[in-house]
Enzyme design. Structure first.
Site, PDB file in Angstrom:
ATOM      1  N   GLU A  46       0.818  -1.221   0.000  1.00 54.25           N
ATOM      2  CA  GLU A  46       0.000   0.000   0.000  1.00 54.25           C
ATOM      3  C   GLU A  46       0.850   1.268   0.000  1.00 54.25           C
ATOM      4  O   GLU A  46       1.244   1.763   1.056  1.00 54.25           O
ATOM      5  CB  GLU A  46      -0.942   0.018   1.219  1.00 54.25           C
ATOM      6  CG  GLU A  46      -1.817   1.275   1.248  1.00 54.25           C
ATOM      7  CD  GLU A  46      -2.762   1.354   2.449  1.00 54.25           C
ATOM      8  OE1 GLU A  46      -2.657   0.519   3.352  1.00 54.25           O
ATOM      9  OE2 GLU A  46      -3.602   2.263   2.455  1.00 54.25           O
ATOM     10  N   LYS A  65      -2.515  -1.965  -3.201  1.00 52.85           N
ATOM     11  CA  LYS A  65      -3.562  -1.108  -2.615  1.00 52.85           C
ATOM     12  C   LYS A  65      -3.160   0.350  -2.815  1.00 52.85           C
ATOM     13  O   LYS A  65      -2.467   0.933  -1.980  1.00 52.85           O
ATOM     14  CB  LYS A  65      -3.721  -1.438  -1.121  1.00 52.85           C
ATOM     15  CG  LYS A  65      -4.691  -0.523  -0.394  1.00 52.85           C
ATOM     16  CD  LYS A  65      -5.101  -1.104   0.949  1.00 52.85           C
ATOM     17  CE  LYS A  65      -5.953  -0.109   1.730  1.00 52.85           C
ATOM     18  NZ  LYS A  65      -6.623  -0.697   2.875  1.00 52.85           N
ATOM     19  N   GLY A  70      -9.192   6.754   1.425  1.00 57.93           N
ATOM     20  CA  GLY A  70      -8.336   7.926   1.600  1.00 57.93           C
ATOM     21  C   GLY A  70      -8.997   9.261   1.906  1.00 57.93           C
ATOM     22  O   GLY A  70      -8.419  10.297   1.603  1.00 57.93           O
ATOM     23  N   ARG A  84     -12.584   3.828   6.120  1.00 59.54           N
ATOM     24  CA  ARG A  84     -13.639   4.801   6.411  1.00 59.54           C
ATOM     25  C   ARG A  84     -14.854   4.645   5.508  1.00 59.54           C
ATOM     26  O   ARG A  84     -15.991   4.735   5.962  1.00 59.54           O
ATOM     27  CB  ARG A  84     -13.078   6.224   6.292  1.00 59.54           C
ATOM     28  CG  ARG A  84     -12.228   6.621   7.464  1.00 59.54           C
ATOM     29  CD  ARG A  84     -11.327   7.790   7.150  1.00 59.54           C
ATOM     30  NE  ARG A  84     -10.221   7.436   6.262  1.00 59.54           N
ATOM     31  CZ  ARG A  84      -9.316   8.284   5.832  1.00 59.54           C
ATOM     32  NH1 ARG A  84      -9.385   9.557   6.175  1.00 59.54           N
ATOM     33  NH2 ARG A  84      -8.324   7.882   5.054  1.00 59.54           N
TER      34      ARG A  84
HETATM   35  P1  13P Z   1      -9.271   4.302   4.177  1.00 58.87           P
HETATM   36  O1  13P Z   1     -10.096   3.550   3.192  1.00 58.87           O
HETATM   37  O2  13P Z   1     -10.074   4.892   5.310  1.00 58.87           O
HETATM   38  O3  13P Z   1      -8.341   5.274   3.526  1.00 58.87           O
HETATM   39  O4  13P Z   1      -8.364   3.240   4.923  1.00 58.87           O
HETATM   40  C1  13P Z   1      -7.760   2.252   4.178  1.00 58.87           C
HETATM   41  C2  13P Z   1      -6.527   1.835   4.849  1.00 58.87           C
HETATM   42  O5  13P Z   1      -6.378   0.666   5.151  1.00 58.87           O
HETATM   43  C3  13P Z   1      -5.481   2.825   5.114  1.00 58.87           C
HETATM   44  O6  13P Z   1      -4.290   2.167   5.413  1.00 58.87           O
END
Ligand code: 13P
Length: 339
Positions: A175, A217, A260, A290
């Site tokens: 990620e 990711k 994000g 989120r």
């Molecule tokens: P969000 O989708 O809230 O950005 O979180 C994903 C995530 O795993 C961040 O590391």
């Protein structure tokens, strides 16, 4: 197909995506205090258990990313959390980085830590039932940043992490998150994301990581959240797809976007649009934190005991995102559900 490839494909099979429930205790405390709930380990477990035992898990969640605290917890009936997740047909995973810290040499930027002792921690997580992992690097966009140093050092750490994870027979989620904060336009986000991804894949190759057993990711390519130039969903989808086609080797089976800071609907709509025009072999899916949990959390905080209504909200969000993985989502489906 190798075991790793098999796990990777299940995580992002059509109609499915990943639930990122791996907020650290610090982040989870912020989320809970935003809805006036005390952040005790019991409350953190209660909310997560409510989500993990929802019907939506069976249909639309191929994997759940856990935090160290949660993977070791047990449900009220004594089942381990990984077993609960497996009983709903989903795969348990674990965040293994230990957070983004100040980067020596460029202290306004971040380097993600957690490599020391990682091999041993991975063996422990495998025993607890994890079959995939996550490591997140973050990059800020500004006139000077991200620096060459931040791009190279984070790519190197991501590759060392991914190689160790595959050695332990788990699938690494890689990620690299280019943050949405700032006034930059979408073109700048495209340029930075392309550079970051290319460097990540250069390092992954150098470390002999099997890309067929790896999930990427990434962020979607978006204008900064303070940008004067807004972009519509068609533009976002087009430039995101262009960026990924140019920078991600075709061996990667699946791309699961992070949300994000997008709203729940934006994250669903943008993924749906990406899948409408997806002419690659990549399975394009979601790995949202989120954007899968926000409404459910708000509802849960109002009455923690009313598990049903929270699960209904989570089921709906999971279903909408599931539909977006095959470009079958429409805004009308959102309205019908709340009518
Ligand atoms: P969000 O989708 O809230 O950005 O979180 C994903 C995530 O795993 C961040 O590391």
């Amino acid at each position: 197909m190798s075991e790793l490839e098999n796990i990777a494909k299940q995580m992002v099979a059509k109609g499915k995506g990943i639930l990122a429930a791996d907020e650290s205790t610090g982040t989870m405390t912020k989320r809970l205090s935003s809805v006036n709930v005390e952040s005790t380990s019991e409350n953190r477990l209660k909310f997560r258990e409510t989500l993990f035992s929802s019907e939506g898990m069976k249909n639309n969640i191929g994997g759940v990313i856990l935090y160290d605290e949660t993977i070791k917890q047990k449900t009220s009936s004594g089942k381990s959390i990984p077993d609960l997740i497996k009983s709903f047909g989903s795969i348990p995973g674990i965040k293994v980085d230990t957070g983004a810290k100040k980067l020596a040499g460029s202290p306004e930027e971040k380097i993600t830590e957690g490599l020391d002792g990682l091999r041993e921690r991975l063996a422990e997580y495998y025993k607890l039932g994890a079959r995939f992992t996550k490591w997140r690097a973050v990059y800020n966009i500004s006139e000077k940043y991200p620096s060459e140093l931040a791009i190279k050092s984070n790519a190197h750490a991501l590759a060392r992490y991914a190689a160790l994870v595959q050695e332990t027979k788990m699938v690494p989620i890689v990620e690299p998150e280019v943050l949405m904060d700032g006034e930059h336009d979408i073109t700048k986000c495209y340029e930075v994301t392309s550079k970051v991804l290319k460097e990540c894949f250069r390092e992954l190759k150098l470390h002999k990581v099997n890309l067929k057993g790896t999930i990427l990711k990434p962020n979607m390519v978006l204008p900064g959240n303070k940008s004067k130039n807004k972009s519509n969903t068609a533009e976002i989808a087009k430039i995101t797809l262009k960026c990924l086609k140019e920078s991600v080797p075709s061996d990667v089976p699946g791309i699961a976007f992070l949300s994000g800071g997008q709203t729940e609907i934006e994250a669903t709509e943008n993924l749906n649009e990406i899948n409408k025009i997806n002419n690659t072999n990549f399975l394009m899916s979601f790995s949202y934190g989120r954007a899968l949990q926000q409404s459910a959390l708000k509802n849960w905080a109002k009455n923690i005991k009313d598990i049903n209504s929270t699960q209904k909200i989570f089921n709906h969000r999971s279903k909408m995102n599931g539909l977006s993985t095959s470009a079958k989502w429409t805004i009308d489906l959102e309205k019908q559900s709340t009518a």
